[in-house]
Write a protein that holds these residues in place. Structure first.
Motif, PDB file in Angstrom:
ATOM      1  N   PRO A 148     -43.731  -9.819  23.070  1.00 55.76           N
ATOM      2  CA  PRO A 148     -42.622  -9.191  23.642  1.00 55.76           C
ATOM      3  C   PRO A 148     -42.507  -7.726  22.909  1.00 55.76           C
ATOM      4  O   PRO A 148     -42.517  -7.849  21.681  1.00 55.76           O
ATOM      5  N   ASP A 149     -42.360  -6.787  23.807  1.00 53.79           N
ATOM      6  CA  ASP A 149     -42.221  -5.326  23.104  1.00 53.79           C
ATOM      7  C   ASP A 149     -40.559  -5.081  23.248  1.00 53.79           C
ATOM      8  O   ASP A 149     -40.228  -4.627  24.353  1.00 53.79           O
ATOM      9  N   LYS A 150     -39.875  -5.154  22.293  1.00 54.37           N
ATOM     10  CA  LYS A 150     -38.436  -4.739  22.527  1.00 54.37           C
ATOM     11  C   LYS A 150     -38.030  -3.312  22.604  1.00 54.37           C
ATOM     12  O   LYS A 150     -36.943  -2.979  23.228  1.00 54.37           O
ATOM     13  N   LYS A 167     -41.354  -6.027  28.372  1.00 56.32           N
ATOM     14  CA  LYS A 167     -40.217  -6.621  27.066  1.00 56.32           C
ATOM     15  C   LYS A 167     -40.007  -7.931  27.387  1.00 56.32           C
ATOM     16  O   LYS A 167     -39.615  -8.506  26.418  1.00 56.32           O
ATOM     17  N   TYR A 168     -40.213  -8.681  28.404  1.00 56.94           N
ATOM     18  CA  TYR A 168     -39.747  -9.817  28.563  1.00 56.94           C
ATOM     19  C   TYR A 168     -40.750 -10.914  29.320  1.00 56.94           C
ATOM     20  O   TYR A 168     -40.800 -11.232  30.415  1.00 56.94           O
ATOM     21  N   PRO A 169     -42.178 -10.974  28.794  1.00 57.89           N
ATOM     22  CA  PRO A 169     -43.429 -11.604  29.366  1.00 57.89           C
ATOM     23  C   PRO A 169     -43.049 -13.104  29.717  1.00 57.89           C
ATOM     24  O   PRO A 169     -43.709 -13.492  30.747  1.00 57.89           O
ATOM     25  N   ALA A 170     -42.479 -13.662  29.143  1.00 59.03           N
ATOM     26  CA  ALA A 170     -42.393 -15.433  29.460  1.00 59.03           C
ATOM     27  C   ALA A 170     -41.293 -15.402  30.490  1.00 59.03           C
ATOM     28  O   ALA A 170     -41.982 -16.256  31.550  1.00 59.03           O
ATOM     29  N   ALA A 171     -40.466 -14.772  30.711  1.00 61.59           N
ATOM     30  CA  ALA A 171     -39.594 -14.774  31.881  1.00 61.59           C
ATOM     31  C   ALA A 171     -40.301 -14.384  33.190  1.00 61.59           C
ATOM     32  O   ALA A 171     -40.165 -14.978  34.315  1.00 61.59           O
ATOM     33  N   ILE A 189     -35.950 -10.321  16.313  1.00 61.31           N
ATOM     34  CA  ILE A 189     -35.159  -9.253  17.117  1.00 61.31           C
ATOM     35  C   ILE A 189     -33.682  -9.280  17.396  1.00 61.31           C
ATOM     36  O   ILE A 189     -32.871  -8.593  17.331  1.00 61.31           O
ATOM     37  N   LYS A 190     -33.287 -10.791  17.567  1.00 67.55           N
ATOM     38  CA  LYS A 190     -31.862 -11.318  17.875  1.00 67.55           C
ATOM     39  C   LYS A 190     -31.563 -12.413  16.474  1.00 67.55           C
ATOM     40  O   LYS A 190     -32.050 -13.562  16.832  1.00 67.55           O
ATOM     41  N   SER A 236     -37.320 -23.556  32.978  1.00 68.55           N
ATOM     42  CA  SER A 236     -38.065 -23.258  31.713  1.00 68.55           C
ATOM     43  C   SER A 236     -37.293 -22.884  30.561  1.00 68.55           C
ATOM     44  O   SER A 236     -36.156 -22.435  30.409  1.00 68.55           O
ATOM     45  N   ALA A 237     -37.603 -23.474  29.262  1.00 67.17           N
ATOM     46  CA  ALA A 237     -36.986 -23.304  28.071  1.00 67.17           C
ATOM     47  C   ALA A 237     -37.767 -22.160  27.346  1.00 67.17           C
ATOM     48  O   ALA A 237     -39.035 -21.937  27.229  1.00 67.17           O
ATOM     49  N   MET A 238     -36.978 -21.094  26.906  1.00 74.26           N
ATOM     50  CA  MET A 238     -37.643 -19.836  26.264  1.00 74.26           C
ATOM     51  C   MET A 238     -36.398 -19.448  25.367  1.00 74.26           C
ATOM     52  O   MET A 238     -35.388 -19.739  25.445  1.00 74.26           O
ATOM     53  N   SER A 239     -36.911 -18.370  24.472  1.00 76.02           N
ATOM     54  CA  SER A 239     -35.936 -17.396  23.860  1.00 76.02           C
ATOM     55  C   SER A 239     -34.733 -17.125  24.722  1.00 76.02           C
ATOM     56  O   SER A 239     -34.898 -16.550  25.707  1.00 76.02           O
TER      57      SER A 239
END
Length: 638
Positions: A158-160, A436-440, A511-512, A582-585
């Protein structure tokens, strides 16, 4: 480290020490070892549907003593022979020991997630122990194969700092329909009849909408070239010139109408014997453009006129004019229209030497008075013509009405101080920020592409149907209740993902710092497509639990490389499901819809209201193939 699998079970006494304090019979492993969850064997190999695997076998003891079983697992070589022991726990021998069970009963152990790998074939055997004696030999080998992954989508880091998505790049013009008299039902050059008007001075005039194919390819090219040069930067709709002539086009707040190209103004003279002759014929290309304002109920409209040719009854180009055209555009109800302002005067000499372009600009203002906060406005386009020797205007030019696709809707639902207008017939396109949010984004693409309900897919004709906040939808349904069905909270307030999500889900504390595991659902909770929306409230895909959805998770396998996998702790997807979980950040999940409410909601540019439809597009995934049972892809395309 890798014991001889054929050595006596007592050589690795994981169940306890062997005792010789009494005589007795040794317990014996059964001959029906099984691996599950599974319902079938293929070639003598148990086909196991989960990496959380249950191994079992019966055990007997002639003394009717209770006994347990030790389970030992090995990888296999190319010939299916046991090769290397798999360490099943952290004990000295790396085996699992079952509880004691009565003689003749089945003993079981569960291999924890992460120990056995998807797509790998293993062999296991057992040895019995009754608290004092081991059986002298291991049971026969049994084989099992853990199911392959059903989803493996390779993704970048991910690119914040990735830039926002320019949504306008994805709003493609839509061909629209309006009510226009069909010129194909008339002759190419009709004589004066009841559709024409007596203009006085023995003149009859006819105003008609022509067929687009009346213009030759060369004429159309000339028209487009001239219109492009004249309109230039002052054009209301920047993409209008690039659309096909003879059709009407819309976006959410813009329209380019070429369906009325060409138009004709014809003048006939009455002879003393009662006959009529065509004394003048003017043919014009005509384009109407509209530009709505998502933060105002005033909007603009332009009518561009480009003369193609003028002729008299002998085909000559002599002066039978000058000819003046006057637009009579209007809107209703609760809508006012200004007088037009002109760029280029709407009067032409009819000798053929004067072919200047004229553009009329109107301003329309809608008053929203309905209790609903919504006003629907229809447009009407007419024009008149006259020459100096006509006593009155010819007032029969009919360019049609906006119904059904070009009607305008204005509302003040979400922002009363800044109401706005759109073409509700146009379905806008939402695009998530992949960089920014590739997984989602990968999760959304997977569910849209693979499941039979294809939520949000334009190619499948399955739009998303927007569900606004509870006080803005007809059922008073809070979208959070949809999410609670798919991603329920635990009784202690913990999230579903933190308790039940795949343990390999990767978080992003860099990132967070407070990042936690989060549950991402698709279709979105704020839609009627959400599987949490009850069918009694017009929900399209109701389920009672998110457990019935396709289960996936996002994980980083190494720096710079992420994967979206199906959760191998569960059975593989059937691809007949109607939702995805889906489980993700949490940082990825919560940020992936950033900009939606400010762009698509009633307060945003596209003014989505209750049950408005829109498309969801995943441009980075358009090279991926979702047709196979196993979905694999690398994104972006290598």
């Amino acid at each position: 480290p890798n014991p001889d699998p054929t050595a006596a079970p007592s050589s690795r006494p994981a169940a306890g020490p062997e005792k010789n304090v009494r005589a007795g019979n040794r317990p014996v492993s059964g001959k029906n070892p099984q691996a599950g969850p599974s319902t079938s064997q293929a070639g003598g190999v148990w086909q196991v549907s989960s990496t959380e695997t249950v191994l079992s076998n019966t055990v007997t003891d002639k003394d009717n003593d209770e006994a347990n079983l030790t389970f030992e697992v090995y990888t296999t070589d190319a010939n299916g022979k046991p090769k290397t022991q798999v360490k099943l726990d952290d004990s000295e021998f790396g085996v699992l020991v079952s509880d004691f069970v009565p003689s003749g009963k089945t003993a079981k152990v569960t291999v924890d997630y992460g120990i056995l790998k998807p797509g790998v074939t293993y062999a296991f055997h057992t040895s019995a122990y009754d608290g004092g004696l081991y059986e002298t030999e291991w049971s026969p080998w049994a084989k099992l194969k853990i199911r392959d992954r059903a989803v493996d989508i390779k993704l970048p880091e991910p690119d914040k700092n990735a830039a926002k998505v320019n949504l306008e790049e994805f709003q493609e013009p839509l061909e629209a329909q309006r009510t226009v008299d069909d010129p194909s039902l008339r002759k190419t050059r009709p004589g004066p009849d009841e559709n024409c008007s007596d203009l006085g001075n023995n003149k009859i005039g006819c105003l008609e909408v022509g067929r687009p194919d009346e213009l030759t390819k060369k004429q159309r090219a000339t028209v487009e070239q001239r219109l492009r040069s004249v309109r230039a930067d002052s054009d209301l709709v920047s993409w209008c010139t690039d659309t096909s002539p003879g059709k009407d086009w819309i976006k959410r707040t813009e329209a380019c109408m070429k369906r009325a190209t060409p138009i004709h103004a014809r003048i006939y003279s009455k002879l003393p014997n009662g006959q009529t002759i065509l004394t003048g014929d003017g043919t014009f290309a005509s384009v109407i453009q509209m530009k709505l304002d998502p933060q105002s109920t005033s909007f603009l409209q332009e009518w561009t006129l480009f003369p193609i040719d003028f002729a008299d009854f002998e085909g000559k180009q002599t002066e039978w004019g000058p000819l003046t055209l006057t637009p009579k555009f209007s809107c209703s109800p609760d809508c006012s229209t200004s007088s037009p302002t002109w760029r280029g005067f709407p009067t032409w000499s009819t000798t053929g030497a004067d072919l200047h372009v004229a553009v009329a600009t109107f301003n329309h203002t809608v008053s929203i008075t309905a209790p609903s906060g919504i006003s629907k406005v229809a447009m009407k386009w007419e024009w008149s013509a006259r020459t100096p020797d006509t006593v009155k205007e010819l007032d029969q030019g009919d360019l049609g009405t906006s119904t059904p696709d070009l009607d305008v809707r204005c509302d003040k639902i979400a922002a009363p101080a800044k109401p706005g207008c759109v073409f509700p017939a146009y379905k806008p396109t939402w695009v998530m920020n992949f960089k920014k949010y590739p997984a989602a984004v990968a999760h959304g693409w997977l569910i849209q592409s693979k499941l039979p309900n294809h939520p949000g897919s334009k190619s499948a004709g399955k739009p998303m149907k927007f569900l606004p906040l509870a006080d803005k939808n007809e059922h008073g349904r809070d979208p959070q209740k949809n999410r609670d069905v798919i991603c329920p909270k635990e009784s202690d307030g913990k999230s579903w993902a933190s308790v039940h999500g795949n343990p390999d889900t990767t978080l992003l504390p860099e990132i967070k710092p407070t990042d936690t595991s989060s549950c991402d659902e698709f279709a979105y909770a704020s839609t009627y497509n959400s599987a949490g929306m009850p069918s009694a409230l017009d929900g399209l895909n109701e389920v009672t639990s998110g457990n019935t959805c396709v289960q996936t998770y996002a994980t980083r396998v190494k720096q710079g490389e992420w994967h979206l996998y199906d959760d191998s702790r569960k059975a593989a997807p059937t691809w007949k499901e109607v939702c995805g979980r889906s489980a993700m950040s949490g940082w990825i999940n919560s940020g992936s819809m950033a900009g939606f409410s400010g762009t698509f909601s009633a307060a945003g540019k596209y003014h989505l209201l209750d049950k408005d439809e829109y498309w969801v597009r995943f441009p980075e995934f358009e090279h991926c193939d979702a047709s196979k049972a196993t979905v694999t892809c690398t994104v972006p395309k290598p």
